[in-house]
Design a protein around this motif. Structure first.
Motif: not given
Lengths: 703, 106
Positions: A294, A297, A303, A305, A307, A604, A619, A621, A658
């Motif tokens: 990512d 980043d 922060e 993520t 994928l 989540k 993160c 998500q 990420s």
């Protein structure tokens, strides 16, 4: 009939000739005869050479002869025996008839009765036919004559007339001429023979093989003996695993017996092809797995993520929840998951599935079980051994390499089965006798050690979780000791004897294998059931817990020495994170001492790095596709930067972390690569640094 | 005593006569194999004392059912080296002492 007529006609003509030669009295015929003789050959009288030449006088001389009816040759003295007079007598009557020549003819006279009859029968038609023909001929002739007359006017009419009358008679004569029925004519013709042509072709002969052997009585005997033993063995095998399975295996056996050329021969090839197809199908995911980072980043500090990569779903697991996830210690692409149900009311069958990242479409291997599988663990040294705990309280071990359907060993009510669901199992190092062994924890309060011997599994209760301060009263006043309900445990990475136990009451016990009923320490960690306890992978004293009370907490085990001094202090966690929903699972990252991931029931996933942010997750998500799907378990891959997350619909999702989520301590450029020990040391230092900050202000840390 | 009886048991076990048909080697497909095996059993039971007739019956029946040029050998002791058409070979034992080799080669 016709020949007769012909003959009669010739006879008539002969008569005529005779008469012509003779007297010549028949004048009417004369005209005709001369006319006919015109085209006939002239006849000459043929006389025999020895005929007497007689003078006229001699010819005219008369000889008188009297002819009598007496036969000169007849005998005159015939004597016959007379039966009347009984003596020989001369008979007076003599037969005067002498036959010199006899011939039966087939000629009939035209006017005779017989001939007329025959005419009536057959000849009628002929005459009828003949008459119109004659008429036609006459008419034709008349016409001809008329035409000729028209053409040649002034010619002698009389001659014409004669010709006209002559012609019809000729035509009539022709008409009356009958065909000779014996007058055959043979005709033959030869057709051409088609030329011959040879053409040949050779086919390939059917494939052949040679076979040879010797038949002797002892060979036959041996063959029977061998077969018999095989049958005995298969029978024995069938008997052991119970009746249902016996039938199953019987069927299987028969199938494998009857179909000798089954798919097993092409199994490896088929597997390779399957993986090739999958490689093509999921090429983009594989590319992402390897290369996608990512980029954003870099521009945000703390922060990260996740994928989503492959999603593993299996038809048979659709209605089951993923109850545990475990990466294979040997094959970094292989993950074992257990499927069961957490719902007390909806218990059914279970599944153990081995997924590989190389083939997301179908499991590498799976076992179906009659009870829900609640937990499993893959043996760290022998990665094909899988131990599993069931909802019905039993534990079992499976082998992923054996082609066997079910478990290798499974405990029964007779040998130590738990009375409540088994929530966690964990392999341990082989014991002194090199026997494999594993621990299980169940809500019946027992923690059992299972040792696998050659062909049995023996158990030993390691600890009973009792609640000393609470004891329920039975109906008649008897005190019943209540037991704690174990839900999770974890063994210390370095100290073999040390382990943590989480209970349904929210307590965490620090236990030792050495004491069966005494806890080294007890913490009132949570208000609700503890779902997971887990030692930090680097720091020997830090562990993490998660619970249904929405929190994840990080604890430090105090030395037993200063436990007495500050009892209260151990009751407080170093960190506490509220995730706003029941936390199903928590897991430390294998690469960093400060990173952990947690999953919650609202779908989540959270990833924290204490080094980057002590209060907020890096993160947060949504992983579940559907709203109501709960996430149940999470596990980091030991080598790759991915996690797998299981939900309660049987799906397993793999996600890539990420770069921000897997930040290692920045290494100086040009520095020599560090070895494992220093790496670990650095990780411990990193965590210790954070901890020291927290220890100073413990109240501040609890977010 | 116990040992003796056990020995006897073992003896009887080993002397047990197996009479079921045992396919020793075959490359036929299943359908043909079962049919041929049943035929061999029938033939050997029908002509228990005359191997020649049994072989003849097997051969004739196979010729009729699967096309010409089958060969069959029935006997208790013999050796053979044959060439056969692929997927058309059956070598089986029957009755504990009888060996039947059946193959096609035209």
């Amino acid at each position: 009939m016709p020949p007769k007529q012909v003959k009669s006609k010739t006879a008539a003509s002969l008569d005529r000739k005779r008469s012509k030669r003779g007297d010549g009295d028949d004048l009417t015929e004369m005209g005709d005869g001369t006319e006919q003789d015109d085209w006939m050959q002239a006849k000459t009288l043929v006389k025999p050479e020895d005929q007497l030449e007689l003078s006229e006088a001699e010819l005219k001389e008369e000889f008188t002869r009297i002819l009598t009816a007496n036969n000169p040759h007849a005998p005159q003295n015939i004597v016959r025996y007379s039966f009347k007079e009984r003596q020989y007598k001369q008979t007076s009557s003599v037969d005067q008839l002498a036959v010199h020549f006899a011939l039966d003819g087939n000629l009939l006279h035209k006017d005779s009765e017989e001939a007329r009859k025959q005419f009536n029968r057959t000849g009628l038609a002929e005459t009828k036919e003949a008459e119109p023909a004659e008429g036609a001929a006459e008419a034709a002739a008349a016409e001809e004559g008329a035409e000729e007359g028209a053409a040649e006017e002034g010619k002698e009419e009389g001659g014409d007339e004669e010709a006209a009358t002559a012609e019809p008679t000729k035509a009539a004569g022709k008409e009356k001429k009958l065909t000779n029925q014996f007058n055959f004519s043979e005709r033959a013709s030869q057709t051409y023979n088609n030329p011959f042509r040879d053409r040949g072709t050779v086919t390939e002969p059917p494939p052949r093989a040679s076979f040879s052997s010797n038949v002797t009585q002892w060979e036959i005997y041996d063959a029977y003996q061998e077969d018999f033993e095989k049958q005995e063995k298969s029978k024995e095998k069938k008997v052991i695993p119970g009746r249902k399975e016996e039938e199953k295996s019987k069927k299987k056996f028969q199938i494998s017996e009857t179909s000798s050329d089954d798919i097993t021969r092409v199994e490896t090839a088929a597997k390779i092809v399957e993986r090739m197809v999958n490689q093509n199908t999921y090429d983009d995911i594989a590319q992402d797995f390897r290369y996608w980072e990512d980029v954003s980043d870099e521009f945000r500090d703390s922060e990260g993520t996740l994928l989503p990569l492959w999603k593993f779903s299996f038809e048979k697991a659709k209605k089951l929840a993923i109850t545990s996830v475990c990466w294979s210690p040997k094959y970094c692409d292989l993950v074992a998951v257990s499927c069961g149900s957490y719902d007390f009311m909806k218990q059914g069958s279970g599944l153990i599935i081995l997924w590989t990242m190389k083939n997301p479409s179908f499991p590498e291997c799976f076992f179906e079980t009659d009870s829900g599988v609640m937990c499993l663990d893959v043996h760290p040294q022998h990665p094909h051994w899988i131990c599993a705990g069931f909802y019905d309280g039993s534990v079992a071990i499976f082998s992923a390499v054996d082609k066997r359907e079910g478990a290798i060993h499974r405990c029964t009510a007779k040998n130590g089965k738990h009375t409540d669901p088994v929530w966690q199992v964990r392999w341990q190092k082989d014991d002194a006798d090199n026997n494999m062994n594993f621990y299980s924890i169940s809500s019946d309060g027992r923690i059992c050690l299972w040792t696998i011997l050659k062909n049995e599994m023996v158990y030993q209760d390691v600890i009973r979780l009792s609640l000393p301060d609470v004891s329920a009263e039975g109906p008649d006043g008897i005190k019943v000791a209540t037991t704690g309900c174990g839900t999770a445990f974890d063994f210390h990475k370095q100290k073999d004897y040390l382990f943590l136990v989480g209970t349904e009451e929210g307590k965490v016990h620090i236990c030792s294998k050495a004491y069966t009923s005494h806890f080294i320490d007890t913490i009132d960690a949570h208000n609700m059931a503890v779902y997971k306890v887990c030692w930090n992978r680097f720091h020997p004293k830090i562990f993490i817990t998660c619970s249904a009370d929405w929190t994840v907490k990080i604890w430090e085990m105090k030395d037993t020495m200063d436990k007495s001094e500050s009892v209260d202090e151990t009751r407080k966690p170093l960190f506490s994170f509220d995730l706003n929903n029941s936390v199903g699972d928590v897991a430390w990252a294998p690469y960093s001492s400060t990173v952990f991931a947690a999953v919650t029931s609202d779908g989540k996933a959270f990833v924290y790095d204490l080094n980057a942010n002590k209060y907020e997750p890096l993160c947060e998500q949504m992983v579940a596709q559907k709203k109501k799907t709960k996430l149940t378990h999470v596990e980091f891959n030991p080598t790759y930067p991915i996690v797998v997350i299981g939900d309660d619909r049987g799906n397993v999702t793999s996600l890539k972390l990420s770069p921000n989520l897997r930040k290692m301590k920045a290494e100086k450029k040009g520095a020599p690569p560090v070895d494992e020990a220093t790496k670990i040391q650095r990780e411990i230092e990193k965590l210790e640094k954070i901890l020291s900050m927290v220890r100073n202000q413990p109240t501040e840390a609890t977010a | 005593m116990a040992e003796v009886t056990e020995d006897k048991k073992v003896d009887t076990d080993s002397k047990r006569v197996h009479t079921y048909p045992l396919i020793r080697h075959s490359d036929m497909n299943d359908e043909m194999k079962t049919e041929a095996m049943e035929l061999c059993v029938t033939a050997c039971e029908k002509f228990a004392s005359n191997n020649e007739n049994a072989a003849k019956m097997i051969k004739d029946t196979m010729d009729k059912k699967f096309g010409a040029s089958w060969h069959a050998v029935v006997g208790e002791g013999y050796g053979f080296e044959i060439t056969h058409e692929v997927k058309n070979l059956l070598y089986m034992f029957f009755g504990g002492n009888m060996a039947i080799i059946l193959w096609k080669c035209s």
